[in-house]
Design an enzyme around this catalytic site. Structure first.
Site, PDB file in Angstrom:
ATOM      1  N   HIS A  79      -6.233 -37.510   2.496  1.00 17.05           N
ATOM      2  CA  HIS A  79      -5.379 -38.698   2.420  1.00 17.05           C
ATOM      3  C   HIS A  79      -4.452 -38.841   3.630  1.00 17.05           C
ATOM      4  O   HIS A  79      -3.776 -39.853   3.772  1.00 17.05           O
ATOM      5  CB  HIS A  79      -4.600 -38.736   1.104  1.00 17.05           C
TER       6      HIS A  79
ATOM      7  N   SER B 123      -6.567 -32.264   4.818  1.00 18.97           N
ATOM      8  CA  SER B 123      -6.333 -33.139   3.667  1.00 18.97           C
ATOM      9  C   SER B 123      -6.887 -34.519   3.961  1.00 18.97           C
ATOM     10  O   SER B 123      -6.625 -35.082   5.030  1.00 18.97           O
ATOM     11  CB  SER B 123      -4.833 -33.230   3.371  1.00 18.97           C
TER      12      SER B 123
ATOM     13  N   ASN C 237       4.630 -31.723  10.184  1.00 14.94           N
ATOM     14  CA  ASN C 237       4.592 -32.932   9.369  1.00 14.94           C
ATOM     15  C   ASN C 237       5.893 -33.723   9.409  1.00 14.94           C
ATOM     16  O   ASN C 237       5.905 -34.928   9.159  1.00 14.94           O
ATOM     17  CB  ASN C 237       4.261 -32.580   7.917  1.00 14.94           C
TER      18      ASN C 237
ATOM     19  N   THR D  54      -2.638 -28.291  -0.281  1.00 16.76           N
ATOM     20  CA  THR D  54      -1.822 -27.280  -0.952  1.00 16.76           C
ATOM     21  C   THR D  54      -2.701 -26.188  -1.534  1.00 16.76           C
ATOM     22  O   THR D  54      -2.416 -24.994  -1.379  1.00 16.76           O
ATOM     23  CB  THR D  54      -0.947 -27.925  -2.041  1.00 16.76           C
TER      24      THR D  54
ATOM     25  N   CYS E  93       7.293 -34.303   0.095  1.00 16.01           N
ATOM     26  CA  CYS E  93       7.395 -33.265  -0.930  1.00 16.01           C
ATOM     27  C   CYS E  93       8.841 -32.911  -1.243  1.00 16.01           C
ATOM     28  O   CYS E  93       9.160 -32.488  -2.348  1.00 16.01           O
ATOM     29  CB  CYS E  93       6.663 -32.002  -0.466  1.00 16.01           C
TER      30      CYS E  93
END
Length: 375
Positions: free
Chosen positions: A199, A197, A151, A72, A318
């Protein structure tokens, strides 16, 4: 519990956890300090940086990799930092309706700051119409943003072609490759800025990275000590950087094994589910570790609540708690009832075939009961 939500986050690799432990317990030096403990921490961070660059394969060394707090921040920094450098005659930003919220919300904010924004629709299969993009990217466009692997539905956008169209028009191209790293090749040659990212690739939460092509101007998002290349401030966590680096090393070392495992799981999943479910998004251009499907007469939220022994989702982590219909599924043209009947199943390195079969059987059986009660 059987975990099938790999797009939301992935299990931390044991090797990454072990690599992080000394930097959490005994090697606690500030990597920006000049003493021995600080220099050792700084050296560990540079090793980690090199491992992430190596995982990018060809083209990684043609740019600079900056560690961030996550994707982000990386997306915000890329879009805001590049936009602030655009000349007055190129203050137009083009992106896609299926982008992650960190891109769409940032572009929306830039629209309040004097930029002209254009959110392009996608086809029913989730893919961008390149002719439409070529028509909308013109000599007023300064920045184009597109995700490589979606995603929510796993479709793979034609990023090389998108980057070429942007470059031919003289615009910069930002790519969200969060769901792509270690899964599909990242065409860095077509990109100017790329977000990652940790993770999502079996690394720790709280760290990501922004790759920036050499020579691309970027203003800071965070101001302070300028620890990362003079343009990203904040004390880096050696533990998180090392964890990301080890996860990246494993991506490179196990690439063929991981790919073959995911392909086996994909074939198994399709076999178990049969024709009782419909696939959301392109069947050909997609990452096979993301299975986004819908079932007639199914209430996805109820299905998730009834199956406490399986972890899966109805879309982006999210937005899943907001109660809103997925903007990605809406962009595909799915009516609300179909979107609310859709679930996302994500699997990968640590998913066993037996666990997948057990989980899918539970999901399918519970869905069948829902249909029978609704009949």
């Amino acid at each position: 519990m059987i975990y099938l939500d790999y797009q939301a986050t992935t299990p931390l690799a044991p090797e990454a956890a072990a690599a992080m432990r000394p930097w959490l317990e005994t090697n606690f030096g500030n990597p920006h300090s000049p003493h021995r403990a600080g220099r050792e921490a700084a050296a560990a961070i540079e090793v980690a940086r090199g491992r992430v660059l190596d995982a990018l394969q060809e083209g990684g060394r043609s740019g600079n990799l900056y560690f961030t707090s996550g994707a982000t921040e990386a997306a915000n920094w890329a879009l805001k930092g590049a936009a602030s450098r655009l000349p007055q005659n190129r203050r137009r930003i083009v992106t896609l309706a299926t982008e992650h919220a960190c891109v769409l919300d940032t572009v929306e904010w830039l629209g309040t700051q004097g930029f002209d924004t254009d959110i392009l629709p996608v086809r029913a299969d989730g893919l961008l119409d390149l002719d439409l993009l070529a028509a909308r990217v013109d000599d007023r466009t300064g920045l184009v943003a597109a995700m490589l692997v979606n995603n929510e539905i796993g479709v793979i956008q034609p990023v090389e072609e998108i980057g070429r169209i942007a470059r031919d028009a003289g615009a910069l191209f930002f790519c969200d490759a969060v769901q792509a790293l270690g899964r599909v090749p990242v065409p860095l040659g077509a990109c100017d800025m790329v977000a990652f990212s940790a993770h999502k690739v079996h690394g720790p939460k709280g760290i990501g990275a922004l790759w920036v092509r050499e020579g691309v101007p970027l203003d800071p998002l965070l101001h302070g000590g300028g620890q990362e290349g003079g343009i990203r401030s904040g004390t880096l966590s050696p533990a998180l950087c090392v964890g990301f680096g080890e996860a990246a090393r494993l991506l490179a070392a196990q690439a063929e094994q991981d790919h073959a495992h995911v392909e086996r799981l994909w074939r198994t999943a399709l076999s178990v589910l049969g024709d009782r479910w419909s696939l959301n998004g392109s069947a050909e251009r997609r990452y096979h570790g993301n299975l986004n499907i819908r079932g007639d007469g199914i209430d996805a939220a109820r299905l998730i609540s009834e199956l406490r022994q399986v972890a899966f989702s109805a879309g982006s982590a999210c937005a899943s708690g907001s109660g809103r219909t997925s903007h990605v599924l809406s962009a595909l043209g799915l009516p609300g009832r179909d979107a609310r009947s859709s679930i996302r199943l994500g699997f990968g390195r640590y998913t066993s075939e037996d666990d997948l079969v057990q989980a899918l059987t539970l999901i399918d059986d519970t869905a069948s009961r829902q249909r029978s009660f609704a009949a």
